[in-house]
Write a protein that holds these residues in place. Structure first.
Motif, PDB file in Angstrom:
ATOM      1  N   ASN A 149      43.048 -24.384 -39.014  1.00  0.00           N
ATOM      2  CA  ASN A 149      41.976 -23.574 -38.433  1.00  0.00           C
ATOM      3  C   ASN A 149      40.666 -24.337 -38.540  1.00  0.00           C
ATOM      4  N   PRO A 150      40.062 -24.729 -37.415  1.00  0.00           N
ATOM      5  CA  PRO A 150      38.836 -25.541 -37.472  1.00  0.00           C
ATOM      6  C   PRO A 150      37.612 -24.773 -37.949  1.00  0.00           C
ATOM      7  N   CYS A 151      37.758 -23.459 -38.142  1.00  0.00           N
ATOM      8  CA  CYS A 151      36.623 -22.661 -38.612  1.00  0.00           C
ATOM      9  C   CYS A 151      36.478 -22.689 -40.128  1.00  0.00           C
ATOM     10  N   THR A 152      37.471 -23.260 -40.803  1.00  0.00           N
ATOM     11  CA  THR A 152      37.437 -23.316 -42.264  1.00  0.00           C
ATOM     12  C   THR A 152      36.333 -24.257 -42.739  1.00  0.00           C
ATOM     13  N   GLY A 153      35.523 -23.778 -43.665  1.00  0.00           N
ATOM     14  CA  GLY A 153      34.503 -24.621 -44.270  1.00  0.00           C
ATOM     15  C   GLY A 153      33.222 -24.751 -43.486  1.00  0.00           C
ATOM     16  N   ILE A 154      33.035 -23.923 -42.452  1.00  0.00           N
ATOM     17  CA  ILE A 154      31.816 -23.991 -41.661  1.00  0.00           C
ATOM     18  C   ILE A 154      30.633 -23.506 -42.499  1.00  0.00           C
ATOM     19  N   GLU A 155      29.542 -24.233 -42.444  1.00  0.00           N
ATOM     20  CA  GLU A 155      28.336 -23.863 -43.188  1.00  0.00           C
ATOM     21  C   GLU A 155      27.619 -22.737 -42.454  1.00  0.00           C
ATOM     22  N   ARG A 156      27.481 -21.619 -43.105  1.00  0.00           N
ATOM     23  CA  ARG A 156      26.907 -20.433 -42.489  1.00  0.00           C
ATOM     24  C   ARG A 156      25.426 -20.292 -42.834  1.00  0.00           C
ATOM     25  N   VAL A 157      24.731 -19.595 -41.942  1.00  0.00           N
ATOM     26  CA  VAL A 157      23.362 -19.164 -42.218  1.00  0.00           C
ATOM     27  C   VAL A 157      23.435 -17.720 -42.670  1.00  0.00           C
ATOM     28  N   HIS A 158      22.927 -17.441 -43.829  1.00  0.00           N
ATOM     29  CA  HIS A 158      23.000 -16.081 -44.354  1.00  0.00           C
ATOM     30  C   HIS A 158      21.848 -15.258 -43.817  1.00  0.00           C
ATOM     31  N   SER A 159      22.193 -14.117 -43.240  1.00  0.00           N
ATOM     32  CA  SER A 159      21.175 -13.233 -42.685  1.00  0.00           C
ATOM     33  C   SER A 159      20.325 -12.646 -43.799  1.00  0.00           C
ATOM     34  N   ASP A 160      19.035 -12.501 -43.515  1.00  0.00           N
ATOM     35  CA  ASP A 160      18.155 -11.870 -44.511  1.00  0.00           C
ATOM     36  C   ASP A 160      18.108 -10.354 -44.331  1.00  0.00           C
ATOM     37  N   VAL A 161      18.974  -9.850 -43.429  1.00  0.00           N
ATOM     38  CA  VAL A 161      19.015  -8.405 -43.214  1.00  0.00           C
ATOM     39  C   VAL A 161      19.890  -7.759 -44.279  1.00  0.00           C
ATOM     40  N   SER A 162      19.376  -6.786 -44.975  1.00  0.00           N
ATOM     41  CA  SER A 162      20.165  -6.056 -45.959  1.00  0.00           C
ATOM     42  C   SER A 162      20.057  -4.568 -45.670  1.00  0.00           C
ATOM     43  N   TYR A 163      21.140  -3.873 -45.921  1.00  0.00           N
ATOM     44  CA  TYR A 163      21.168  -2.443 -45.653  1.00  0.00           C
ATOM     45  C   TYR A 163      20.863  -1.707 -46.947  1.00  0.00           C
ATOM     46  N   GLU A 164      19.579  -1.588 -47.244  1.00  0.00           N
ATOM     47  CA  GLU A 164      19.168  -0.983 -48.500  1.00  0.00           C
ATOM     48  C   GLU A 164      19.216   0.543 -48.408  1.00  0.00           C
ATOM     49  N   PRO A 165      19.447   1.204 -49.549  1.00  0.00           N
ATOM     50  CA  PRO A 165      19.354   2.668 -49.560  1.00  0.00           C
ATOM     51  C   PRO A 165      17.976   3.119 -49.112  1.00  0.00           C
ATOM     52  N   TRP A 166      17.919   4.277 -48.496  1.00  0.00           N
ATOM     53  CA  TRP A 166      16.642   4.788 -48.004  1.00  0.00           C
ATOM     54  C   TRP A 166      15.773   5.274 -49.166  1.00  0.00           C
ATOM     55  N   PRO A 167      14.507   4.874 -49.217  1.00  0.00           N
ATOM     56  CA  PRO A 167      13.580   5.490 -50.182  1.00  0.00           C
ATOM     57  C   PRO A 167      13.455   6.985 -49.895  1.00  0.00           C
ATOM     58  N   GLU A 168      13.272   7.759 -50.936  1.00  0.00           N
ATOM     59  CA  GLU A 168      13.256   9.211 -50.786  1.00  0.00           C
ATOM     60  C   GLU A 168      12.203   9.683 -49.791  1.00  0.00           C
ATOM     61  N   GLU A 169      10.999   9.084 -49.833  1.00  0.00           N
ATOM     62  CA  GLU A 169       9.934   9.558 -48.956  1.00  0.00           C
ATOM     63  C   GLU A 169      10.218   9.231 -47.482  1.00  0.00           C
ATOM     64  N   LYS A 170      10.899   8.114 -47.220  1.00  0.00           N
ATOM     65  CA  LYS A 170      11.244   7.760 -45.841  1.00  0.00           C
ATOM     66  C   LYS A 170      12.304   8.700 -45.295  1.00  0.00           C
ATOM     67  N   ASN A 289       8.761  -7.961 -36.147  1.00  0.00           N
ATOM     68  CA  ASN A 289       7.388  -7.644 -36.556  1.00  0.00           C
ATOM     69  C   ASN A 289       7.331  -6.844 -37.856  1.00  0.00           C
ATOM     70  N   LEU A 290       8.499  -6.577 -38.437  1.00  0.00           N
ATOM     71  CA  LEU A 290       8.537  -5.863 -39.711  1.00  0.00           C
ATOM     72  C   LEU A 290       7.986  -6.770 -40.803  1.00  0.00           C
ATOM     73  N   PRO A 291       7.035  -6.303 -41.603  1.00  0.00           N
ATOM     74  CA  PRO A 291       6.469  -7.147 -42.663  1.00  0.00           C
ATOM     75  C   PRO A 291       7.555  -7.641 -43.616  1.00  0.00           C
ATOM     76  N   GLU A 292       7.383  -8.835 -44.111  1.00  0.00           N
ATOM     77  CA  GLU A 292       8.350  -9.412 -45.040  1.00  0.00           C
ATOM     78  C   GLU A 292       8.485  -8.541 -46.282  1.00  0.00           C
ATOM     79  N   GLY A 293       9.727  -8.233 -46.629  1.00  0.00           N
ATOM     80  CA  GLY A 293      10.002  -7.423 -47.807  1.00  0.00           C
ATOM     81  C   GLY A 293       9.916  -5.933 -47.581  1.00  0.00           C
ATOM     82  N   ALA A 294       9.541  -5.509 -46.359  1.00  0.00           N
ATOM     83  CA  ALA A 294       9.423  -4.073 -46.074  1.00  0.00           C
ATOM     84  C   ALA A 294      10.804  -3.446 -45.904  1.00  0.00           C
ATOM     85  N   PHE A 295      10.904  -2.156 -46.171  1.00  0.00           N
ATOM     86  CA  PHE A 295      12.148  -1.428 -45.988  1.00  0.00           C
ATOM     87  C   PHE A 295      12.543  -1.421 -44.516  1.00  0.00           C
ATOM     88  N   ARG A 296      13.808  -1.707 -44.239  1.00  0.00           N
ATOM     89  CA  ARG A 296      14.315  -1.686 -42.870  1.00  0.00           C
ATOM     90  C   ARG A 296      15.207  -0.458 -42.715  1.00  0.00           C
TER      91      ARG A 296
END
Length: 375
Positions: A149-170, A289-296
């Motif tokens: 399988n030629p896909c083995t060992g491919i160097e990936r770019v890790h997404s900075d998107v994370s699915y964080e729990p929602w803050p209570e106020e949001k 345009n979401l500020p860096e480190g802001a809740f998504r």
């Protein structure tokens, strides 16, 4: 449908076309219905006019094009969930576009890496395409298309998107000011911990018995009995009341509906969800345009909210409450590592919120939930 086939509906009638756009020029030929006996001849004729050949005329039995076509005809492909089929087709089309004329064995890791890097500005897309391309090569390996399988060992770019729990106020802002049809879906997702496709398409009266939703998850095919929280039961009662008013009797029809009273489509909900988050200022028009480190704010983040709440409750005494197995059982995760991934915050915080299924009340319940006189 096959590549280059376009379906149109006009005044209730279906029309099919062989359509190709090359260098800004469109070529389109009418086709019979794909089930008609004349369809194959018409398709091949149109293909020859546009490309000079018919599919497979000079094709090697071990080419990329042949492997992709055979994979699409396979039982494994037919058993893919609908959403996975769409993504697999996108990967197959990409393989045909980049490598269609080559032997499958000629594709090496360097070629896969180059394709991956061309998508690297969209890490999530690049990673999903790579996963699907790898699955096609993995399917082709025991069938003689490739030795490795030629896909083995491919160097990936890790997404900075994370699915964080929602803050209570949001989350409370969404509950208080969101449109009802959106809030219903959000609360069901938060209380059940299930994925969007399952919440929208598989929550039916047919699948519910004695307050338990017997779900076969679309992504993993895992069977999960999901006891329904009183808030969810109240939401479903509202939907049933609207259904009775409309004289709709169909136990297999999805219970959650849009503003028109129709079951959600994935694309329809996605557009409405995005519009509502923008209206409530829970996200900008463009995600970049979401500020860096802001809740998504994401619907999938409510699945994390559910996992975190469960683990918060069990962390204090794992022997009594079942520990990480509680998260696995409720969310249908197949591995302990995946369950720990979802519950990572809770294992540190050691909070305790106990209600049905050890879940707390999520936000302040809107007054219209549980009141069937309003809908």
């Amino acid at each position: 449908m096959e590549r280059y086939v376009q379906r149109k509906v006009k005044r209730g009638r279906e029309f099919f076309y062989f359509r190709v756009v090359r260098n800004g020029n469109e070529q389109r030929f009418p086709l019979p219905h794909p089930f008609d006996s004349d369809y194959r001849a018409a398709y091949n004729s149109a293909h020859r006019v546009v490309f000079g050949t018919i599919p497979g005329e000079f094709e090697s039995k071990t080419s990329i094009a042949r492997m992709v076509r055979d994979h699409r005809d396979s039982e494994r492909f037919r058993k893919l969930p609908k959403a996975s089929t769409t993504l697999r087709n996108l990967a197959c089309d990409l393989m045909l576009e980049r490598w269609g004329e080559f032997e499958a064995s000629a594709i090496k890791p360097v070629h896969v890496q180059a394709l991956y890097d061309s998508l690297a500005d969209r890490p999530a897309t690049a990673n999903r395409r790579l996963d699907d391309i790898s699955a096609v090569f993995g399917w082709g390996k025991p069938r003689g298309f490739v030795d490795t399988n030629p896909c083995t060992g491919i160097e990936r770019v890790h997404s900075d998107v994370s699915y964080e729990p929602w803050p209570e106020e949001k989350l409370q802002l969404l509950i208080d000011q969101g449109k009802r049809e959106i809030v219903k879906v959000a609360l069901v997702a938060a209380y059940t911990g299930q994925r969007r496709e399952d919440v929208l398409r598989k929550l039916t009266d047919k699948a519910i018995k004695d307050g338990v939703w017997y779900l076969e998850q679309g992504k993993t095919r895992t069977s999960v009995p999901v006891p329904l929280h009183p808030v969810v039961l109240a939401i479903l009662d509202l939907e049933r009341a609207a259904r009775r008013k409309a004289s709709i009797i169909d136990p297999g029809r999805p219970l959650l509906t849009n503003s028109r009273g129709n079951p959600w489509t994935p694309s329809g909900f996605g557009a409405s969800w995005r519009t509502e988050l923008i209206r409530l200022k829970l996200r900008p028009h463009r995600v970049e345009n979401l500020p860096e480190g802001a809740f998504r704010a994401t619907l999938h983040g409510l699945r994390h909210t559910n996992a975190t709440n469960i683990a918060n409750a069990v962390a204090r005494n794992a022997e009594i409450f079942g520990g990480i197995a509680r998260v696995q059982a409720m969310l249908g995760h197949l591995s302990e590592s995946m369950s720990k991934h979802y519950a990572r915050r809770a294992e540190v915080e050691h909070l305790n919120h106990e209600t049905l299924l050890l879940l707390p009340e999520i936000g302040n319940r809107p007054g219209w939930i549980g009141n069937q006189s309003e809908n």
